[in-house]
Design a protein around this motif. Structure first.
Motif, PDB file in Angstrom:
ATOM      1  N   THR A   1       0.826  -1.207   0.000  1.00  0.00           N
ATOM      2  CA  THR A   1       0.000   0.000   0.000  1.00  0.00           C
ATOM      3  C   THR A   1       0.862   1.259   0.000  1.00  0.00           C
ATOM      4  O   THR A   1       1.816   1.369   0.771  1.00  0.00           O
ATOM      5  N   VAL A   2       0.504   2.212  -0.860  1.00  0.00           N
ATOM      6  CA  VAL A   2       1.167   3.515  -0.929  1.00  0.00           C
ATOM      7  C   VAL A   2       0.096   4.581  -0.779  1.00  0.00           C
ATOM      8  O   VAL A   2      -0.897   4.575  -1.504  1.00  0.00           O
ATOM      9  N   THR A   3       0.291   5.495   0.180  1.00  0.00           N
ATOM     10  CA  THR A   3      -0.672   6.576   0.415  1.00  0.00           C
ATOM     11  C   THR A   3       0.001   7.916   0.147  1.00  0.00           C
ATOM     12  O   THR A   3       1.041   8.218   0.734  1.00  0.00           O
ATOM     13  N   ASP A   4      -0.611   8.714  -0.732  1.00  0.00           N
ATOM     14  CA  ASP A   4      -0.095  10.043  -1.065  1.00  0.00           C
ATOM     15  C   ASP A   4      -1.056  11.107  -0.558  1.00  0.00           C
ATOM     16  O   ASP A   4      -2.277  10.958  -0.656  1.00  0.00           O
ATOM     17  N   VAL A   5      -0.479  12.184  -0.035  1.00  0.00           N
ATOM     18  CA  VAL A   5      -1.255  13.334   0.418  1.00  0.00           C
ATOM     19  C   VAL A   5      -0.712  14.575  -0.273  1.00  0.00           C
ATOM     20  O   VAL A   5       0.494  14.825  -0.261  1.00  0.00           O
ATOM     21  N   ILE A   6      -1.601  15.344  -0.893  1.00  0.00           N
ATOM     22  CA  ILE A   6      -1.227  16.608  -1.528  1.00  0.00           C
ATOM     23  C   ILE A   6      -2.080  17.701  -0.907  1.00  0.00           C
ATOM     24  O   ILE A   6      -3.306  17.584  -0.845  1.00  0.00           O
ATOM     25  N   VAL A   7      -1.447  18.783  -0.444  1.00  0.00           N
ATOM     26  CA  VAL A   7      -2.159  19.875   0.212  1.00  0.00           C
ATOM     27  C   VAL A   7      -2.086  21.127  -0.660  1.00  0.00           C
ATOM     28  O   VAL A   7      -0.999  21.553  -1.045  1.00  0.00           O
ATOM     29  N   SER A   8      -3.236  21.710  -0.951  1.00  0.00           N
ATOM     30  CA  SER A   8      -3.253  22.949  -1.739  1.00  0.00           C
ATOM     31  C   SER A   8      -3.485  24.178  -0.872  1.00  0.00           C
ATOM     32  O   SER A   8      -3.056  25.275  -1.214  1.00  0.00           O
ATOM     33  N   GLU A   9      -4.158  24.007   0.248  1.00  0.00           N
ATOM     34  CA  GLU A   9      -4.365  25.103   1.205  1.00  0.00           C
ATOM     35  C   GLU A   9      -4.312  24.547   2.620  1.00  0.00           C
ATOM     36  O   GLU A   9      -4.747  23.420   2.862  1.00  0.00           O
ATOM     37  N   GLY A  10      -3.772  25.354   3.563  1.00  0.00           N
ATOM     38  CA  GLY A  10      -3.745  24.935   4.958  1.00  0.00           C
ATOM     39  C   GLY A  10      -2.567  24.020   5.275  1.00  0.00           C
ATOM     40  O   GLY A  10      -1.531  24.061   4.621  1.00  0.00           O
ATOM     41  N   GLU A  11      -2.757  23.170   6.267  1.00  0.00           N
ATOM     42  CA  GLU A  11      -1.693  22.278   6.736  1.00  0.00           C
ATOM     43  C   GLU A  11      -2.316  21.072   7.429  1.00  0.00           C
ATOM     44  O   GLU A  11      -3.344  21.194   8.109  1.00  0.00           O
ATOM     45  N   VAL A  12      -1.687  19.905   7.270  1.00  0.00           N
ATOM     46  CA  VAL A  12      -2.174  18.694   7.942  1.00  0.00           C
ATOM     47  C   VAL A  12      -1.016  17.972   8.592  1.00  0.00           C
ATOM     48  O   VAL A  12       0.145  18.159   8.219  1.00  0.00           O
ATOM     49  N   SER A  13      -1.344  17.149   9.575  1.00  0.00           N
ATOM     50  CA  SER A  13      -0.361  16.218  10.132  1.00  0.00           C
ATOM     51  C   SER A  13      -0.665  14.844   9.571  1.00  0.00           C
ATOM     52  O   SER A  13      -1.828  14.434   9.494  1.00  0.00           O
ATOM     53  N   PHE A  14       0.370  14.124   9.192  1.00  0.00           N
ATOM     54  CA  PHE A  14       0.239  12.852   8.479  1.00  0.00           C
ATOM     55  C   PHE A  14       1.122  11.837   9.186  1.00  0.00           C
ATOM     56  O   PHE A  14       2.323  12.060   9.358  1.00  0.00           O
ATOM     57  N   SER A  15       0.545  10.727   9.612  1.00  0.00           N
ATOM     58  CA  SER A  15       1.326   9.758  10.379  1.00  0.00           C
ATOM     59  C   SER A  15       0.848   8.337  10.105  1.00  0.00           C
ATOM     60  O   SER A  15      -0.244   8.120   9.567  1.00  0.00           O
ATOM     61  N   ARG A  16       1.682   7.390  10.494  1.00  0.00           N
ATOM     62  CA  ARG A  16       1.284   5.990  10.416  1.00  0.00           C
ATOM     63  C   ARG A  16       0.475   5.642  11.652  1.00  0.00           C
ATOM     64  O   ARG A  16       0.944   5.786  12.792  1.00  0.00           O
ATOM     65  N   ASP A  17      -0.758   5.239  11.453  1.00  0.00           N
ATOM     66  CA  ASP A  17      -1.626   4.776  12.548  1.00  0.00           C
ATOM     67  C   ASP A  17      -1.736   5.768  13.693  1.00  0.00           C
ATOM     68  O   ASP A  17      -1.909   5.376  14.853  1.00  0.00           O
ATOM     69  N   GLY A  18      -1.619   7.066  13.405  1.00  0.00           N
ATOM     70  CA  GLY A  18      -1.799   8.071  14.443  1.00  0.00           C
ATOM     71  C   GLY A  18      -0.654   8.191  15.420  1.00  0.00           C
ATOM     72  O   GLY A  18      -0.801   8.778  16.495  1.00  0.00           O
ATOM     73  N   ASN A  19       0.510   7.642  15.094  1.00  0.00           N
ATOM     74  CA  ASN A  19       1.672   7.694  15.980  1.00  0.00           C
ATOM     75  C   ASN A  19       2.244   9.118  15.987  1.00  0.00           C
ATOM     76  O   ASN A  19       2.886   9.550  15.043  1.00  0.00           O
ATOM     77  N   SER A  20       2.009   9.857  17.074  1.00  0.00           N
ATOM     78  CA  SER A  20       2.411  11.265  17.143  1.00  0.00           C
ATOM     79  C   SER A  20       3.919  11.454  17.090  1.00  0.00           C
ATOM     80  O   SER A  20       4.413  12.513  16.705  1.00  0.00           O
ATOM     81  N   ALA A  21       4.674  10.421  17.457  1.00  0.00           N
ATOM     82  CA  ALA A  21       6.132  10.531  17.448  1.00  0.00           C
ATOM     83  C   ALA A  21       6.694  10.417  16.033  1.00  0.00           C
ATOM     84  O   ALA A  21       7.859  10.732  15.797  1.00  0.00           O
ATOM     85  N   ARG A  22       5.876   9.969  15.083  1.00  0.00           N
ATOM     86  CA  ARG A  22       6.336   9.776  13.708  1.00  0.00           C
ATOM     87  C   ARG A  22       5.424  10.526  12.738  1.00  0.00           C
ATOM     88  O   ARG A  22       4.986  10.001  11.727  1.00  0.00           O
ATOM     89  N   THR A  23       5.152  11.784  13.095  1.00  0.00           N
ATOM     90  CA  THR A  23       4.239  12.622  12.320  1.00  0.00           C
ATOM     91  C   THR A  23       5.015  13.573  11.412  1.00  0.00           C
ATOM     92  O   THR A  23       6.038  14.129  11.792  1.00  0.00           O
ATOM     93  N   VAL A  24       4.501  13.766  10.211  1.00  0.00           N
ATOM     94  CA  VAL A  24       5.054  14.735   9.265  1.00  0.00           C
ATOM     95  C   VAL A  24       3.989  15.791   9.011  1.00  0.00           C
ATOM     96  O   VAL A  24       2.832  15.466   8.736  1.00  0.00           O
ATOM     97  N   ASN A  25       4.354  17.080   9.116  1.00  0.00           N
ATOM     98  CA  ASN A  25       3.437  18.161   8.790  1.00  0.00           C
ATOM     99  C   ASN A  25       3.566  18.497   7.313  1.00  0.00           C
ATOM    100  O   ASN A  25       4.663  18.738   6.812  1.00  0.00           O
ATOM    101  N   VAL A  26       2.437  18.492   6.615  1.00  0.00           N
ATOM    102  CA  VAL A  26       2.411  18.767   5.183  1.00  0.00           C
ATOM    103  C   VAL A  26       1.697  20.100   4.972  1.00  0.00           C
ATOM    104  O   VAL A  26       0.526  20.245   5.315  1.00  0.00           O
ATOM    105  N   ARG A  27       2.411  21.058   4.411  1.00  0.00           N
ATOM    106  CA  ARG A  27       1.873  22.412   4.236  1.00  0.00           C
ATOM    107  C   ARG A  27       1.401  22.631   2.812  1.00  0.00           C
ATOM    108  O   ARG A  27       1.623  21.816   1.930  1.00  0.00           O
ATOM    109  N   ALA A  28       0.745  23.774   2.609  1.00  0.00           N
ATOM    110  CA  ALA A  28       0.228  24.126   1.289  1.00  0.00           C
ATOM    111  C   ALA A  28       1.344  24.094   0.252  1.00  0.00           C
ATOM    112  O   ALA A  28       2.430  24.631   0.476  1.00  0.00           O
ATOM    113  N   GLY A  29       1.084  23.439  -0.870  1.00  0.00           N
ATOM    114  CA  GLY A  29       2.081  23.325  -1.924  1.00  0.00           C
ATOM    115  C   GLY A  29       3.008  22.140  -1.752  1.00  0.00           C
ATOM    116  O   GLY A  29       3.884  21.920  -2.589  1.00  0.00           O
ATOM    117  N   GLN A  30       2.814  21.363  -0.683  1.00  0.00           N
ATOM    118  CA  GLN A  30       3.659  20.201  -0.434  1.00  0.00           C
ATOM    119  C   GLN A  30       2.863  18.897  -0.621  1.00  0.00           C
ATOM    120  O   GLN A  30       1.631  18.896  -0.656  1.00  0.00           O
TER     121      GLN A  30
END
Length: 284
Positions: free
Chosen positions: A168-197
């Protein structure tokens, strides 16, 4: 007693006024599903066409409509999970508005489900575009196969697929705002994805990684192209992919910055041709 007399007697015996209220059932189904009126009418018409053929021999028009509505509700309410609303895109793109006014667009063969009591925590499969209604007190959460995305209010696309190794491959593209993206909600392994990323999570990875964001991967849902100093070769490639044609130009020494509606390829080509005094050709 023949079959026709039996049917009339059966209906006379069990009919109760107001018991079969098709309009009420239809409105309830729309409310449960989050469908727009247009999408609901389209879905009901599809089942009505089938039901009409089934019941035509008996002349029970009202029963056919009721069967269509019940079938419609059944699709949205999976067996054994009556408190769960499931939105489905069949062979075409489907647009829905959730109860909190968040807008979602599902690519063909994608699904989105949520508990009736909380439409701001959803589970998806496939590819879904989100235009999330801002609510600081109630963050929006998107879950899927091995991932969790948290957001306050933004526009993004989430897509899950399998690679050549059936991973499984999951892609997230953000055009506005910002999100946190993690495996199974693990806060220690979270990546913040901002607009344009954009970010990608492979099933074998411990956390997502930031990747190059392709600016027009969401055109299928937004019906808009966004180009920021994009080389003309990239522009023509994006247009060719979207409209499923082959575009060529002898003079590629240009870069385009523009936001263009995707309604008409001819209009877009005309704008670019006039801007750069070039001649883009469609080769079919």
């Amino acid at each position: 007693m023949n079959k026709k007399e039996y049917n009339v007697k059966f209906v006379s015996r069990y009919y109760r006024e107001g018991r079969l209220n098709v309009d009420k059932a239809y409105r309830k189904a729309i409310h449960k599903s989050g469908l727009t009126e247009a999408a609901a009418e389209q879905e009901t018409a599809r089942h009505w066409k089938w039901s009409k053929k089934t019941y035509r021999a008996y002349g029970f028009g009202a029963m056919a409509v009721a069967a269509a509505v019940l079938c419609f509700i059944f699709l949205l309410q999976p067996k054994g999970k009556s408190n769960l609303t499931t939105l489905i895109a069949y062979d075409n793109i489907a647009e829905y508005t959730l109860k909190d006014d968040t807008k979602v667009v599902l690519a063909p063969h994608s699904t989105l489900s949520y508990a009736e009591s909380n439409c701001r925590e959803v589970t998806i499969a496939g590819k879904v575009y989100f235009d999330i209604r801002h609510d600081e007190a109630r963050p929006f959460r998107i879950k899927g196969s091995g991932f969790v995305i948290n957001d306050l209010g933004t526009k993004l696309q989430v897509s899950s697929s399998t690679d050549e190794n059936n991973m499984t491959v999951t892609d997230v593209i953000v055009s506005e705002g910002e999100v946190s993206f993690s495996r199974d909600g693990n806060s220690a392994r979270t990546v913040n994805v901002r607009a344009g990323q954009a970010a990608r999570l492979n099933s074998g990875a411990e956390q997502p990684e930031i990747i190059v964001a392709a600016s027009n991967k969401m055109t299928w849902a937004t019906h808009k192209f966004h180009f920021n100093n994009a080389p003309l070769s990239e522009v023509l490639s994006d247009l060719s992919d979207y409209y499923e044609v082959s575009l060529h130009c002898n003079d590629m020494n240009h870069s385009l910055t523009a936001d263009l509606n995707a309604d008409s390829l001819d209009t877009i080509i005309s704008i670019i041709n006039e801007t750069f005094d070039i001649d883009i050709q469609i080769q079919k």
